[in-house]
Design an enzyme around this catalytic site. Structure first.
Site, mmCIF file in Angstrom:
data_model
loop_
_atom_site.group_PDB
_atom_site.id
_atom_site.type_symbol
_atom_site.label_atom_id
_atom_site.label_comp_id
_atom_site.label_asym_id
_atom_site.label_seq_id
_atom_site.Cartn_x
_atom_site.Cartn_y
_atom_site.Cartn_z
ATOM 1 N N LEU A 149 0.939 -1.348 -0.010
ATOM 2 C CA LEU A 149 0.058 -0.126 0.119
ATOM 3 C C LEU A 149 0.676 1.195 -0.178
ATOM 4 C CD1 LEU A 149 -2.528 1.713 0.464
ATOM 5 C CD2 LEU A 149 -2.246 1.221 2.881
ATOM 6 N N SER A 150 0.561 2.138 -0.870
ATOM 7 C CA SER A 150 1.149 3.478 -1.002
ATOM 8 C C SER A 150 2.675 3.309 -1.141
ATOM 9 C CB SER A 150 0.882 4.113 0.362
ATOM 10 O OG SER A 150 1.264 5.531 0.408
ATOM 11 N N ALA A 151 3.484 3.942 -0.186
ATOM 12 C CA ALA A 151 5.015 3.701 0.130
ATOM 13 C C ALA A 151 5.417 2.231 -0.274
ATOM 14 C CB ALA A 151 5.499 4.309 1.101
#
Length: 481
Positions: A149-151
């Site tokens: 997720l995300s980073a």
């Protein structure tokens, strides 16, 4: 230099998750989540946690799941929904964890070449975790997958590019293209206004990151909310361009489908007609991981900060990778999924199943936890040799006269008899330490049922009743074992 590096990475701390969910206590204390040490030289200074379903056989798949900024392995384990499908389909989970020593907001350093390229830093630490899990759990090296997720999504894309020989597939959730950034300032550009490169230019970045001569590439799922203002939707478009180019495909989908939660799925098939790249666009979803709390077959996860109640991304990703046991990497058959799959009886060691016949079926394959456990020409099957008081997940698929396996049925669960419930009274803190509950955002939730128990501290106490392995319910009004 280490201090300068931490100061620079702190500037990128706004990436993905900038508020809430800062870890405030023991990490990875949830039941079944175990810290693994001694997994290699660990140049990226990461921690390794694993969840392995009871009785997992050798040769099962392995999924690596990377949390977002300010999150932890425990947080992602508790809320993402992945353990549900590890239990159902039968695979091991590894949750790498970074921390403030690496990045002020506990982000994976996807924008640092020293952490995100093959053989270096955090990327190498994650690769070493894969090797450790394969050795310890007997995982199938040909069925290793990574998601984030995300980073963690940005790092996932980089891991797929750097290690296409390790990962058979990946899923980038609210993330960024591989090699989009190699500095802090470039990270912000990628997040808010990613470079509009051609598909070939994006593909070249992957080819440059991979070992020379790579000819086999992972299958990639891309998840993106249309209202994401942290990692803007243009990143999903660039990710699509990147990975379809790597596969030698155009950017026009082979087909599109409408799913629940306002989700549009665009599928890009390879030359054999199998999905190579899938893009899931979730209408109105902001920045986070798509979850869909509930007990339904296609539901999963817990809604909260950066866990957004829309659709269960973990379920659809697991099916895309073939973790439901159907297809096995081959061209699937055309027979429809059997309907009416039910559990007709259980004993201490057996589970009996029945389903409706499928026209044209020569036989049926029965899968337990994603592993085929039997083939039958009838519409019933009894699975034997099971553990007492244990829950198992089953699917059935019809096989045509040519031996091609069709779509899998909706799953059902069967729990063998013989489990004796137990009761436990303790503070919320002690419940989490003992693995009967978990904490998220300073609040406590019963393991399994997810029932709210109030603040995570030593002053609030509850009685929990364990009704099955790893499943607890609040029983303050009375509990008898």
């Amino acid at each position: 230099m280490g201090g300068v590096r931490r100061w620079l990475t702190a500037a990128a701390g706004a990436l993905a998750l900038t508020a809430g969910l800062v870890a405030t206590g023991p990490q990875a204390s949830a039941a079944g989540l175990t810290q693994i040490t001694g997994f290699g030289s660990n140049p990226g200074n990461l921690s390794m946690y694993a969840y392995v379903p009871d009785g997992l056989p050798a040769g099962a798949p392995l999924v690596v799941a990377l949390h977002g900024c300010t999150q932890s392995a425990n947080d992602y384990y508790a809320n993402s929904g992945w353990p549900k499908f590890a239990d159902r389909y039968g695979f091991a989970l590894v949750f790498p964890q970074t921390g403030s020593a690496n990045n002020a907001n506990s982000c994976f350093n996807w924008f640092e070449p020293g952490d995100s390229t093959r053989g270096q830093g955090e990327a190498l630490s994650i690769r070493q975790m894969v090797d450790k899990a394969v050795a310890q759990y007997g995982s199938d090296r040909g069925r290793v997958y990574v998601t984030g997720l995300s980073a963690g999504g940005g790092m996932t894309a980089n891991m797929l590019a750097a290690y296409p020989d390790v990962f058979a597939g990946g899923a980038v959730d609210s993330g960024l293209p591989a090699s989009c950034a190699t500095s802090v300032s470039a990270a912000y550009t990628c997040m808010y206004s990613p470079p509009d490169r051609t598909p070939a230019q994006w593909g070249d970045l992957v080819r440059a990151a991979a070992p020379a001569g790579t000819g086999s590439w992972p299958r990639v799922a891309i998840w993106q909310g249309t209202s994401d203002t942290t990692v803007v939707p243009a990143n999903a478009t660039e990710l699509r361009d990147q990975w379809t180019n790597v596969w030698g495909l155009g950017q026009t989908p082979s087909r599109t489908e409408t799913l629940s939660g306002g989700t549009t799925l665009s599928v890009y098939d390879d030359a054999a007609g199998r999905p190579a790249v899938e893009v899931y666009s979730v209408s109105g979803m902001k920045h986070g991981l798509a979850v869909d709390p509930g007990s339904g077959a296609e539901q999963c996860g817990t809604a909260g900060t950066y866990y957004l109640d829309t659709i269960c991304s973990s379920f659809h990703t697991a099916r895309f990778w073939g973790l439901d046991g159907v297809g096995g990497g081959e061209t699937p058959g055309t027979l429809p999924a059997p309907t009416g799959l039910t559990v007709t009886a259980t004993t201490d060691t057996t589970a009996a199943l029945r389903w409706n016949a499928v026209a044209g079926a020569a036989s049926y394959d029965v899968h337990r936890g994603g592993t085929k456990v039997g083939t039958t020409t009838s519409v019933s099957f009894t699975d034997t040799g099971l553990a007492t008081g244990t829950t198992y997940g089953y699917t059935v698929a019809a096989v045509d006269a040519a031996g091609k396996t069709g779509a899998a049925s909706s799953p059902v669960t069967a729990t063998t008899t013989g489990y004796t419930p137990t009761c436990h009274t303790a503070s919320n803190y002690d419940h989490t330490v003992a693995g009967r509950a978990y904490q998220s955002g300073g609040y406590t939730y019963a393991m399994g049922s997810g029932q709210a128990m109030g603040l995570w501290n030593t002053f609030t106490s509850h009685t929990l009743r364990q009704t099955s392995a790893g499943y607890y319910v609040v029983a303050d009004s009375g509990c008898s074992s």
